[in-house]
Motif scaffolding. Structure first.
Motif, PDB file in Angstrom:
ATOM      1  N   ASP A  10       0.840  -1.207   0.000  1.00  0.00           N
ATOM      2  CA  ASP A  10       0.000   0.000   0.000  1.00  0.00           C
ATOM      3  C   ASP A  10       0.869   1.248   0.000  1.00  0.00           C
ATOM      4  N   GLY A  11       0.629   2.117  -0.979  1.00  0.00           N
ATOM      5  CA  GLY A  11       1.394   3.362  -1.074  1.00  0.00           C
ATOM      6  C   GLY A  11       2.664   3.225  -1.903  1.00  0.00           C
ATOM      7  N   VAL A  12       3.054   1.973  -2.212  1.00  0.00           N
ATOM      8  CA  VAL A  12       4.254   1.729  -3.026  1.00  0.00           C
ATOM      9  C   VAL A  12       3.864   1.139  -4.379  1.00  0.00           C
ATOM     10  N   LEU A  13       2.994   0.111  -4.351  1.00  0.00           N
ATOM     11  CA  LEU A  13       2.544  -0.549  -5.576  1.00  0.00           C
ATOM     12  C   LEU A  13       1.102  -0.196  -5.924  1.00  0.00           C
ATOM     13  N   VAL A  14       0.287   0.048  -4.900  1.00  0.00           N
ATOM     14  CA  VAL A  14      -1.130   0.375  -5.112  1.00  0.00           C
ATOM     15  C   VAL A  14      -1.568   1.449  -4.121  1.00  0.00           C
ATOM     16  N   ARG A  15      -2.681   2.115  -4.480  1.00  0.00           N
ATOM     17  CA  ARG A  15      -3.395   2.956  -3.516  1.00  0.00           C
ATOM     18  C   ARG A  15      -4.818   2.424  -3.500  1.00  0.00           C
ATOM     19  N   GLY A  16      -5.191   1.730  -2.425  1.00  0.00           N
ATOM     20  CA  GLY A  16      -6.473   1.031  -2.407  1.00  0.00           C
ATOM     21  C   GLY A  16      -6.418  -0.087  -3.430  1.00  0.00           C
ATOM     22  N   LYS A  17      -7.329  -0.048  -4.404  1.00  0.00           N
ATOM     23  CA  LYS A  17      -7.325  -1.066  -5.462  1.00  0.00           C
ATOM     24  C   LYS A  17      -6.715  -0.539  -6.768  1.00  0.00           C
ATOM     25  N   THR A  18      -6.212   0.702  -6.726  1.00  0.00           N
ATOM     26  CA  THR A  18      -5.663   1.322  -7.938  1.00  0.00           C
ATOM     27  C   THR A  18      -4.155   1.158  -7.990  1.00  0.00           C
ATOM     28  N   PRO A  19      -3.613   0.500  -9.051  1.00  0.00           N
ATOM     29  CA  PRO A  19      -2.155   0.355  -9.133  1.00  0.00           C
ATOM     30  C   PRO A  19      -1.479   1.708  -9.357  1.00  0.00           C
ATOM     31  N   ILE A  20      -0.320   1.881  -8.766  1.00  0.00           N
ATOM     32  CA  ILE A  20       0.496   3.069  -9.011  1.00  0.00           C
ATOM     33  C   ILE A  20       1.227   2.819 -10.333  1.00  0.00           C
ATOM     34  N   PRO A  21       1.125   3.719 -11.325  1.00  0.00           N
ATOM     35  CA  PRO A  21       1.657   3.455 -12.678  1.00  0.00           C
ATOM     36  C   PRO A  21       3.102   2.960 -12.705  1.00  0.00           C
ATOM     37  N   ALA A  22       3.947   3.511 -11.830  1.00  0.00           N
ATOM     38  CA  ALA A  22       5.370   3.138 -11.846  1.00  0.00           C
ATOM     39  C   ALA A  22       5.596   1.672 -11.477  1.00  0.00           C
ATOM     40  N   ALA A  23       4.620   1.042 -10.806  1.00  0.00           N
ATOM     41  CA  ALA A  23       4.820  -0.325 -10.316  1.00  0.00           C
ATOM     42  C   ALA A  23       4.967  -1.324 -11.465  1.00  0.00           C
ATOM     43  N   LYS A  24       4.096  -1.203 -12.462  1.00  0.00           N
ATOM     44  CA  LYS A  24       4.135  -2.151 -13.583  1.00  0.00           C
ATOM     45  C   LYS A  24       5.469  -2.039 -14.336  1.00  0.00           C
ATOM     46  N   THR A  25       5.903  -0.808 -14.534  1.00  0.00           N
ATOM     47  CA  THR A  25       7.191  -0.567 -15.218  1.00  0.00           C
ATOM     48  C   THR A  25       8.328  -1.195 -14.432  1.00  0.00           C
ATOM     49  N   ALA A  26       8.289  -0.993 -13.108  1.00  0.00           N
ATOM     50  CA  ALA A  26       9.356  -1.524 -12.240  1.00  0.00           C
ATOM     51  C   ALA A  26       9.438  -3.038 -12.339  1.00  0.00           C
ATOM     52  N   PHE A  27       8.287  -3.696 -12.334  1.00  0.00           N
ATOM     53  CA  PHE A  27       8.302  -5.159 -12.279  1.00  0.00           C
ATOM     54  C   PHE A  27       8.664  -5.802 -13.612  1.00  0.00           C
ATOM     55  N   GLN A  28       8.508  -5.056 -14.711  1.00  0.00           N
ATOM     56  CA  GLN A  28       9.002  -5.583 -15.991  1.00  0.00           C
ATOM     57  C   GLN A  28      10.526  -5.712 -15.957  1.00  0.00           C
ATOM     58  N   LYS A  29      11.162  -4.881 -15.136  1.00  0.00           N
ATOM     59  CA  LYS A  29      12.630  -4.912 -15.031  1.00  0.00           C
ATOM     60  C   LYS A  29      13.110  -6.027 -14.100  1.00  0.00           C
ATOM     61  N   LEU A  30      12.201  -6.550 -13.296  1.00  0.00           N
ATOM     62  CA  LEU A  30      12.594  -7.528 -12.270  1.00  0.00           C
ATOM     63  C   LEU A  30      12.424  -8.979 -12.727  1.00  0.00           C
ATOM     64  N   VAL A  31      11.797  -9.187 -13.891  1.00  0.00           N
ATOM     65  CA  VAL A  31      11.583 -10.558 -14.382  1.00  0.00           C
ATOM     66  C   VAL A  31      12.206 -10.734 -15.767  1.00  0.00           C
ATOM     67  N   ASP A  32      12.496 -12.006 -16.107  1.00  0.00           N
ATOM     68  CA  ASP A  32      13.011 -12.295 -17.442  1.00  0.00           C
ATOM     69  C   ASP A  32      11.841 -12.523 -18.411  1.00  0.00           C
ATOM     70  N   SER A  33      12.156 -12.924 -19.629  1.00  0.00           N
ATOM     71  CA  SER A  33      11.106 -13.069 -20.653  1.00  0.00           C
ATOM     72  C   SER A  33      10.113 -14.182 -20.322  1.00  0.00           C
ATOM     73  N   GLN A  34      10.502 -15.118 -19.442  1.00  0.00           N
ATOM     74  CA  GLN A  34       9.578 -16.184 -19.012  1.00  0.00           C
ATOM     75  C   GLN A  34       8.783 -15.805 -17.763  1.00  0.00           C
ATOM     76  N   GLY A  35       9.001 -14.580 -17.253  1.00  0.00           N
ATOM     77  CA  GLY A  35       8.290 -14.146 -16.050  1.00  0.00           C
ATOM     78  C   GLY A  35       8.957 -14.607 -14.760  1.00  0.00           C
ATOM     79  N   GLN A  36      10.174 -15.165 -14.868  1.00  0.00           N
ATOM     80  CA  GLN A  36      10.922 -15.604 -13.676  1.00  0.00           C
ATOM     81  C   GLN A  36      11.638 -14.399 -13.065  1.00  0.00           C
ATOM     82  N   PHE A  37      11.597 -14.296 -11.731  1.00  0.00           N
ATOM     83  CA  PHE A  37      12.269 -13.173 -11.068  1.00  0.00           C
ATOM     84  C   PHE A  37      13.788 -13.298 -11.184  1.00  0.00           C
TER      85      PHE A  37
END
Length: 349
Positions: A10-37
């Motif tokens: 809360d407050g980092v990835l989402v606010r309530g049920k609304t995702p914070i836009p930067a979160a999706k971008t961040a997590f694309q950088k944390l996984v490989d093409s197969q979705g593995q961290f």
């Protein structure tokens, strides 16, 4: 990787049920093409109103990457270690599927506030069929919906040594054990201002108990950030992930990314002090500006004197040390946090 991430939600990835836009971008950088961290990641939230599998499913949907229940740590997760209470009859307070949560953690005889209220319309202590089991522990998972009912019945249980319906007895001290999860005074959802958290409910309970008895309410254990117990358990989950992936390099640094000075930063810095004599070398706090912390309304973080004058929103049982609310890094959002850590670690996915 020789490092891992502890992400607040809360407050980092989402606010309530609304995702914070930067979160999706961040997590694309944390996984490989197969979705593995690419690095070990654990989500450490002070929420306690659902099973961790449900939280993992929500995060997978919001972030667009597959997240397992083993990567999610709710405020109540360390209760799995409290095996000495698992066979006992416990009163559980909070929201969500409380009995499912309690049983998933290992509790065999949980009773909810609602069940207690239904069993006590007449306070019938003669008809044993209608008499509830003796309650020997109180577990506070999170803030309930009807505060007045929960406050009343928890006080009843504490002042009668687990026999609600009996008259109050002043000799019932120290009271039966209380285990509390999530000490957040406030948290952020969609509203512009922070909302009351479970810490606010605990402040009410502590003050009512003290007003009635003249004595302090005592906790057998406090869980959720900023408690050491929570970071110890989170570090265990990080190491388990590295082991599972056969990453042989030891995890030397944990980066705790959060939005709250009094929980995320305080807890990470407290654990950093602990780690100096433990297995991991460092725990670094990274503060984002998308949640509780607002750089425009908070006291400036320099000089140190200004922090010393800040109002302490932490729990009563945690002492205020200005050094513990100084983040190692301040960044605009979680995407900037991931970029910063990759840069600090010279990590090129």
């Amino acid at each position: 990787p020789s490092f891992g991430f502890l992400f607040d939600i809360d407050g980092v990835l989402v606010r309530g049920k609304t995702p914070i836009p930067a979160a999706k971008t961040a997590f694309q950088k944390l996984v490989d093409s197969q979705g593995q961290f690419l690095v070990p990641v654990v989500f450490v939230t002070n929420a306690g109103n659902c099973l961790r599998q449900k939280k993992a499913d929500q995060l997978s949907h919001l972030l667009g990457v597959p997240i397992s229940a083993d990567q999610v740590m709710m405020s109540h997760s360390p209760l799995r270690m409290f095996k000495r209470y698992h066979e006992k009859c416990v009163l559980v307070s909070g929201q969500g599927p409380l009995l499912d949560i309690a049983q998933d953690l290992g509790f065999c005889q949980p009773i909810t506030i609602d069940t207690l209220r239904e069993k006590h319309p007449l306070l019938d202590a003669v008809d044993h069929d209608r008499r509830p089991n003796v309650l020997v522990t109180v577990v506070l998972f999170g803030e309930p919906v009807r505060w007045e009912t929960s406050l009343q019945l928890i006080i009843d249980v504490l002042l009668t040594s687990g026999y609600p319906g009996n008259p109050y007895g002043q000799e019932n001290y120290p009271h039966i054990p209380v285990l509390a999860c999530n000490m957040d005074l406030m948290w952020v959802a969609e509203a512009q201002s922070p909302r009351f958290g479970h810490g606010t409910f605990m402040v009410c309970l502590e003050n009512i108990y003290k007003k009635i008895t003249g004595k302090d309410l005592k906790y057998e254990a406090l869980m959720g950030k900023p408690s050491r117990l929570t970071y110890q358990y989170a570090e265990h989950l990080i190491r388990a992930q590295a082991l599972q992936r056969s990453w042989e390099q030891p995890i030397l640094t944990l980066y705790a990314v959060g939005d709250n000075l009094m929980t995320d930063v305080y807890g990470a810095n407290l654990w950093e002090k602990e780690l100096r004599s433990a297995a991991a070398a460092h725990c670094r706090s990274v503060l984002v500006c998308t949640g509780v912390y607002n750089p425009h309304t908070e006291v400036p973080l320099e000089p140190r004197d200004s922090i010393a004058e800040a109002v302490f929103h932490g729990h009563r049982d945690f002492s205020f040390d200005p050094a513990l609310v100084e983040p190692d890094h301040i960044v605009p959002d979680v995407d900037a946090a991931v970029d910063l850590v990759f840069q600090l670690e010279n990590f090129a996915p």
